[in-house]
Design an enzyme around this catalytic site. Structure first.
Site, PDB file in Angstrom:
ATOM      1  N   ASP A  30       0.857  -1.185   0.000  1.00 13.83           N
ATOM      2  CA  ASP A  30       0.000   0.000   0.000  1.00 13.83           C
ATOM      3  C   ASP A  30       0.894   1.236   0.000  1.00 13.83           C
ATOM      4  OD1 ASP A  30      -3.203   0.605   1.106  1.00 13.83           O
ATOM      5  OD2 ASP A  30      -1.749   2.236   1.011  1.00 13.83           O
ATOM      6  N   ILE A  31       0.570   2.172  -0.870  1.00 12.41           N
ATOM      7  CA  ILE A  31       1.416   3.357  -1.040  1.00 12.41           C
ATOM      8  C   ILE A  31       1.344   4.293   0.174  1.00 12.41           C
ATOM      9  CG2 ILE A  31      -0.242   4.914  -2.178  1.00 12.41           C
ATOM     10  CD1 ILE A  31       1.968   5.404  -4.316  1.00 12.41           C
ATOM     11  N   ASN A  86     -12.952  -2.744   2.442  1.00 13.36           N
ATOM     12  CA  ASN A  86     -13.976  -1.708   2.445  1.00 13.36           C
ATOM     13  C   ASN A  86     -14.799  -1.814   1.166  1.00 13.36           C
ATOM     14  OD1 ASN A  86     -12.824  -0.681   4.835  1.00 13.36           O
ATOM     15  ND2 ASN A  86     -11.352   0.535   3.678  1.00 13.36           N
ATOM     16  N   GLN A  93     -14.321   2.866   1.005  1.00 11.47           N
ATOM     17  CA  GLN A  93     -13.640   2.436  -0.216  1.00 11.47           C
ATOM     18  C   GLN A  93     -13.320   3.659  -1.089  1.00 11.47           C
ATOM     19  OE1 GLN A  93     -15.819  -0.418  -2.624  1.00 11.47           O
ATOM     20  NE2 GLN A  93     -13.996  -0.943  -3.829  1.00 11.47           N
ATOM     21  N   HIS A  99     -10.072  -4.962  -3.027  1.00 10.82           N
ATOM     22  CA  HIS A  99      -8.746  -5.199  -2.446  1.00 10.82           C
ATOM     23  C   HIS A  99      -8.901  -5.583  -0.983  1.00 10.82           C
ATOM     24  CE1 HIS A  99      -9.768  -0.929  -2.455  1.00 10.82           C
ATOM     25  NE2 HIS A  99      -9.183  -0.833  -1.283  1.00 10.82           N
ATOM     26  N   HIS A 101      -7.042  -5.521   2.453  1.00 12.16           N
ATOM     27  CA  HIS A 101      -5.918  -4.926   3.191  1.00 12.16           C
ATOM     28  C   HIS A 101      -5.371  -5.971   4.159  1.00 12.16           C
ATOM     29  CE1 HIS A 101      -6.676  -0.553   2.308  1.00 12.16           C
ATOM     30  NE2 HIS A 101      -7.917  -0.967   2.144  1.00 12.16           N
TER      31      HIS A 101
HETATM   32  P1  AMP Z   1      -9.656   1.774   0.310  1.00 12.41           P
HETATM   33  O1  AMP Z   1      -9.807   3.088   1.015  1.00 12.41           O
HETATM   34  O2  AMP Z   1     -10.050   0.593   1.134  1.00 12.41           O
HETATM   35  O3  AMP Z   1     -10.320   1.785  -1.055  1.00 12.41           O
HETATM   36  O4  AMP Z   1      -8.087   1.584   0.086  1.00 12.41           O
HETATM   37  C1  AMP Z   1      -7.399   2.033  -1.027  1.00 12.41           C
HETATM   38  C2  AMP Z   1      -5.952   1.888  -0.703  1.00 12.41           C
HETATM   39  O5  AMP Z   1      -5.210   1.958  -1.903  1.00 12.41           O
HETATM   40  C3  AMP Z   1      -5.416   2.984   0.229  1.00 12.41           C
HETATM   41  O6  AMP Z   1      -4.890   2.377   1.417  1.00 12.41           O
HETATM   42  C4  AMP Z   1      -4.342   3.660  -0.614  1.00 12.41           C
HETATM   43  O7  AMP Z   1      -3.222   4.057   0.147  1.00 12.41           O
HETATM   44  C5  AMP Z   1      -3.995   2.579  -1.615  1.00 12.41           C
HETATM   45  N1  AMP Z   1      -3.473   3.078  -2.885  1.00 12.41           N
HETATM   46  C6  AMP Z   1      -4.000   4.033  -3.666  1.00 12.41           C
HETATM   47  N2  AMP Z   1      -3.240   4.202  -4.783  1.00 12.41           N
HETATM   48  C7  AMP Z   1      -2.225   3.313  -4.689  1.00 12.41           C
HETATM   49  C8  AMP Z   1      -1.107   2.997  -5.515  1.00 12.41           C
HETATM   50  N3  AMP Z   1      -0.873   3.633  -6.682  1.00 12.41           N
HETATM   51  N4  AMP Z   1      -0.259   2.022  -5.094  1.00 12.41           N
HETATM   52  C9  AMP Z   1      -0.473   1.386  -3.925  1.00 12.41           C
HETATM   53  N5  AMP Z   1      -1.508   1.633  -3.110  1.00 12.41           N
HETATM   54  C10 AMP Z   1      -2.381   2.582  -3.479  1.00 12.41           C
END
Ligand code: AMP
Ligand code: ZN
Length: 137
Positions: A30-31, A86, A93, A99, A101
């Site tokens: 996760d970024i 989520n 989400q 995805h 986590h």
């Molecule tokens: P959610 O809020 O459950 O939809 O989680 C989305 C997740 O994606 C968040 O924890 C972000 O930090 C992660 N995210 C968004 N863009 C990227 C990316 N380019 N590479 C890795 N993780 C990402």
């Protein structure tokens, strides 16, 4: 799906830090990690969320989940791990490709605060709720 961020990551059109890949799934860091080792596990088949996920896609995703979770455990020896998904903006989400986590937990200062404010239900209320769900399975 061409406009989907995570499909672009799977295709290599957007860079990611991969930790695992097989025919069905892709796992990457996760970024914006909540804790050290916070990893996302995604199906290669685009599904917006759990509601839209075919059962075989779910089966293949969860088949890989222990493998990735145990690799995180061996790498960092966390005290525990939250696995969170989520579904929908109301649930937090922000990326609309399913995805899971995988969030290793270390101690109560590790930056994740999951509120869990339970309610007490009478047995007949619980049974009515269960019946409403069962009628759709
Ligand atoms: P959610 O809020 O459950 O939809 O989680 C989305 C997740 O994606 C968040 O924890 C972000 O930090 C992660 N995210 C968004 N863009 C990227 C990316 N380019 N590479 C890795 N993780 C990402
Ligand atoms: Zn996608």
């Amino acid at each position: 799906m061409s406009e989907c961020l995570f499909c672009k990551i799977i295709n290599g059109d957007i860079p990611s830090t991969k930790v695992y890949e097989d025919e069905h799934v892709y796992a990457f860091m996760d970024i914006m990690p909540l804790t050290k080792g916070h990893t996302l596990l995604i199906p290669k088949t685009h599904c917006q969320d759990l509601f839209a996920m075919p059962e075989d896609v779910a089966a293949n995703l969860y088949k890989a989940a222990p493998k990735v979770a145990n690799a995180i455990k061996l790498a960092f020896n966390p005290a525990g791990m939250n696995t969170i998904n989520n579904n929908g903006a109301a649930a937090g989400q922000t990326v609309f490709h399913y995805h899971l986590h995988l969030i290793p937990r270390y101690d109560d200062t590790d930056g994740l605060d999951v509120g869990w404010h339970t309610k007490k239900l009478e047995m007949d209320e619980m049974a009515a709720i269960a019946d409403a769900i069962k009628s759709h399975i």
